[in-house]
Design a protein around this motif. Structure first.
Motif, PDB file in Angstrom:
ATOM      1  N   GLY A  97       0.788  -1.226   0.000  1.00  0.00           N
ATOM      2  CA  GLY A  97       0.000   0.000   0.000  1.00  0.00           C
ATOM      3  C   GLY A  97       0.817   1.271   0.000  1.00  0.00           C
ATOM      4  N   GLY A  98       2.147   1.164  -0.064  1.00  0.00           N
ATOM      5  CA  GLY A  98       2.990   2.352  -0.120  1.00  0.00           C
ATOM      6  C   GLY A  98       3.622   2.703   1.209  1.00  0.00           C
ATOM      7  N   ASP A  99       4.389   3.802   1.218  1.00  0.00           N
ATOM      8  CA  ASP A  99       5.217   4.161   2.368  1.00  0.00           C
ATOM      9  C   ASP A  99       4.560   5.188   3.292  1.00  0.00           C
ATOM     10  OD1 ASP A  99       7.010   2.521   1.107  1.00  0.00           O
ATOM     11  OD2 ASP A  99       8.175   4.160   0.222  1.00  0.00           O
ATOM     12  N   SER A 100       3.328   5.555   3.040  1.00  0.00           N
ATOM     13  CA  SER A 100       2.597   6.468   3.919  1.00  0.00           C
ATOM     14  C   SER A 100       1.662   5.636   4.783  1.00  0.00           C
ATOM     15  CB  SER A 100       1.810   7.493   3.097  1.00  0.00           C
ATOM     16  OG  SER A 100       1.145   8.408   3.937  1.00  0.00           O
ATOM     17  N   LEU A 101       1.882   5.644   6.099  1.00  0.00           N
ATOM     18  CA  LEU A 101       1.192   4.740   7.009  1.00  0.00           C
ATOM     19  C   LEU A 101       0.281   5.503   7.969  1.00  0.00           C
ATOM     20  CD1 LEU A 101       4.221   2.427   7.956  1.00  0.00           C
ATOM     21  CD2 LEU A 101       2.742   2.333   5.937  1.00  0.00           C
ATOM     22  N   THR A 102      -0.692   4.775   8.501  1.00  0.00           N
ATOM     23  CA  THR A 102      -1.638   5.327   9.471  1.00  0.00           C
ATOM     24  C   THR A 102      -1.335   4.738  10.841  1.00  0.00           C
ATOM     25  OG1 THR A 102      -3.324   5.451   7.746  1.00  0.00           O
ATOM     26  CG2 THR A 102      -4.077   5.622  10.031  1.00  0.00           C
ATOM     27  N   PRO A 103      -1.300   5.571  11.893  1.00  0.00           N
ATOM     28  CA  PRO A 103      -0.970   5.038  13.231  1.00  0.00           C
ATOM     29  C   PRO A 103      -2.035   4.079  13.734  1.00  0.00           C
ATOM     30  CG  PRO A 103      -1.697   7.317  13.381  1.00  0.00           C
ATOM     31  CD  PRO A 103      -1.543   7.022  11.923  1.00  0.00           C
TER      32      PRO A 103
END
Length: 682
Positions: free
Chosen positions: A590-596
């Motif tokens: 899903g890519g390198d931007s993550l949700t805490p």
């Protein structure tokens, strides 16, 4: 009527740490604030209402046996060099008061106790309000560690991961490192480091007072990272048996080291080498609020006699000999810290070199710095601390001697080899930034280098030796990679109008980054005929199977000696290089931007480039991403085979984070990989 009392005190942990940019330390259950900025303490009262006409509040803050007492006023004005306590009139509530405390920007750092006193016409009652930790404040212009750029404050104070640079200048290796300053117990360990230091144990009052000065703090920390003089954090070892501890190459972050040291009752952790010493010091300085970055000096001189000349010796067939106490480390790692230097006058503020690796004593203690980078560049060897030593590390000349049976056969001098490249991680990007021009005049001020492991500095050129009508140079065709042959060329030039017959002697030795080479693992000899004025390129290769034992942390010293058969005169050329290990590939679904606090998946894969099957243990870590460490066993993987491991994790901290993996193979090689990710609120 019941008298006025304090029912409850709240240090407003979340609010204060957000405003002071110390949110990551909340796991310590301590209020962590920065000097030079106000923080709020809430008081819930009971009994009668607070009457500002007849009642008073007094605050006392204590650091050890030192204390400051101040009345709580209704005015925010006051001397910036004094502690202040005030109540904002707009928020005055007779049953609930908000008291703001502000330490001066020159206050000492450390763990403080907070006492409150309620004064009425009939009584004086004291209350223990709790503890707070006070740090330096690089956001405050009045603080001596103020750095005026937000992206640098984020990189050099707040970032809990980074890259260390190793290898050689022509083949830079990016080593991921987790600084771990927000991990549990790390803050406490850093504060303990100050408490168990010799200056504190000798005179705690003087130590507390001097902790207002980052120059003093940095020297204490530099000495306490190594254990040569004190109960320091790390024991150094550069050769021999590492079985009583961990080989320095196996560390991947500062947290394990600092926590182990604190839990052991301050016994030194075994073992460290220069990059480990420097990385742990970077963690401590960032925790204390002093901007810090890790710096690598490629071809770093250790000049033991102070004559600015390093002597190196080779045999007549190109084998490097251990005949000198001076040495050149292929790379050496120290730190720079940002601070003003009121003790040195104008122009010496900014980045300061500090080196916790124990090499030489400074005022009787194994520490180094803070030496202003500008003073090193300008050769201000009259200034403290340790400017002459660091100047030699980046500027010494190298004299190379070919010897036979104790007799010198030829000499050559190179004034450009030492300090050929000095770099650190670029702000906000996973690539090196070239600092060489900050340390040395007449150096190309390239701002960045290519970021791949095979990057070659434009400042690096092959060394050429010329003598008696013949010159020789040795150049690698490309940066060597594990599993591939080492390809290189020896270029011989006959500068005279007479034919020559030459003997070519080639020798390759494995070496540690900081020492003389071991025995030769490859040799070759041949006879060369040169026509008058002929230039001849001789192409060679070293079989990859011979190099598998030196892939990774080791380096290779490759030398060629050309001997004139008629005159027996000799010329030498050499190159020291590293063989790049393969890297682990990390892909985030899903890519390198993550949700805490959300489950994410990653895949770690490895390709075996070696000529034999390998097995090992995979370790995955990530401060703010993974709790502790995750480990997997890897069974035998055939040559040319590929293996993949899937993992899941839940980020628990916002910001730029690093997921890193290391694979310890059965052939004693460690394969690494990392992935930078961004954790943001949805």
């Amino acid at each position: 009527m019941e008298d006025l009392r304090i029912k409850h005190v709240s240090l407003e942990l979340s609010e204060n740490q957000e405003s002071h940019r110390t949110q990551g330390f909340s796991s310590a259950k301590l209020l962590v604030v920065r000097r030079g900025a106000p923080f709020r303490v809430s008081l819930q009262l009971q009994g009668r209402a607070f009457n500002p006409q007849t009642d008073g509040l007094v605050v006392r803050v204590l650091l050890g046996k030192l204390y400051v007492t101040m009345p709580v006023t209704f005015s925010q004005s006051g001397s910036p060099s004094s502690w202040r306590a005030y109540i904002s009139p707009e928020g005055l509530d007779p049953q609930r008061l908000s008291v703001f405390l502000q330490a001066p920007a020159s206050a000492p750092v450390g763990a403080f106790r907070l006492l409150l006193y309620v004064l009425t016409q009939s009584s004086r009652r004291g209350y223990k309000a709790g503890r707070f930790v006070l740090l330096c404040n690089p956001w405050c212009p009045e603080d001596s560690v103020f750095i005026p750029f937000e992206d640098q404050r984020q990189e050099y104070v707040q970032s809990d991961s980074g890259l260390l640079y190793m290898g050689t200048a022509m083949n830079i290796v990016s080593r991921p490192w987790s600084f771990d300053q927000y991990e549990p117990e790390v803050l406490e360990a850093c504060l303990s480091l100050l408490q168990v230091s010799p200056p504190h144990m000798k005179n705690s009052r003087r130590d507390y007072l001097q902790r207002s000065n980052p120059v003093y703090i940095s020297r204490v920390v530099s000495a306490m990272i190594n254990s040569e003089d004190d109960r320091g954090v790390l024991k150094g070892r550069w050769s021999g048996d590492f079985q009583q501890g961990m080989h320095p190459s196996t560390w991947s972050g500062s947290g394990d080291i600092l926590v182990q040291w604190a839990r052991s009752g301050f016994s030194p952790v075994k073992y460290g080498q220069c990059w480990v010493f420097a990385a742990v010091m970077c963690t401590v300085m960032r925790v204390l609020g002093i901007p810090c970055r890790v710096v690598t000096n490629f071809n770093s001189a250790h000049d033991t006699n102070g004559n600015l000349v390093i002597e190196e010796f080779y045999s007549e067939t190109g084998k490097k000999l251990h005949h000198s106490t001076d040495s050149i480390w292929n790379f050496h790692v120290w730190v720079e810290c940002w601070m003003s230097r009121a003790d040195l006058g104008a122009g010496m503020e900014g980045w300061q070199v500090l080196d916790p690796t124990p090499q030489e004593r400074s005022k009787g203690v194994f520490c180094c710095g803070p030496a202003p980078v500008r003073a090193i560049r300008d050769r201000r060897i009259d200034l403290p601390f340790d400017v002459p030593f660091v100047f030699a590390e980046v500027n010494a000349a190298v004299q190379t001697v070919i010897v036979r049976q104790g007799q010198a056969l030829s000499f050559s001098t190179d004034s450009q080899r030492v300090g050929v490249l000095i770099c650190t991680k670029a702000v906000g990007f996973p690539r090196p930034q070239n600092l060489t021009a900050d340390y040395k005049h007449n150096k190309s001020p390239n701002s960045t280098l290519r970021s791949r492991c095979s990057s070659v500095s434009e400042d690096v050129s092959p060394r050429t030796d010329a003598s008696h009508g013949v010159s020789v140079s040795l150049t690698l065709d490309k940066a060597p990679v594990a599993g591939e042959p080492v390809l290189f060329a020896v270029t011989v030039t006959n500068t005279e109008a007479v034919a020559k017959v030459m003997k070519e002697h080639l020798d390759a030795q494995a070496k540690e980054y900081d020492s003389s080479p071991f025995d030769s693992f490859w040799e070759a000899h041949s006879l060369i005929k040169l026509a008058p004025l002929e230039v001849k390129a001789l192409h060679h290769q070293i079989d990859p199977a011979l190099c598998e034992g030196v892939a990774g942390e080791c380096l290779v010293n490759l030398a060629v000696v050309l001997e004139d058969v008629r005159t027996q005169e000799r010329v030498l050329a050499f190159e020291e290089f590293n063989i790049t290990s393969p890297q682990l590939s990390i892909q985030i679904a899903g890519g390198d931007s993550l949700t805490p606090h959300t489950k994410h998946a990653a895949a770690i894969s490895f390709f075996n480039p070696f000529s034999v099957p390998v097995s090992g243990e995979l370790t995955i870590t990530g401060a703010g991403l993974i709790q502790g460490k995750v480990k997997y066993s890897m069974s035998a993987l055939r040559p040319g085979g590929r293996v993949q491991q899937q993992i899941t994790f839940r980020p628990n901290m916002l910001g730029a984070k690093m997921l890193q993996a290391s694979l310890a193979l059965s052939n004693n090689t460690i394969i690494r990989g990392f992935k930078m990710v961004s954790v943001n609120d949805a």
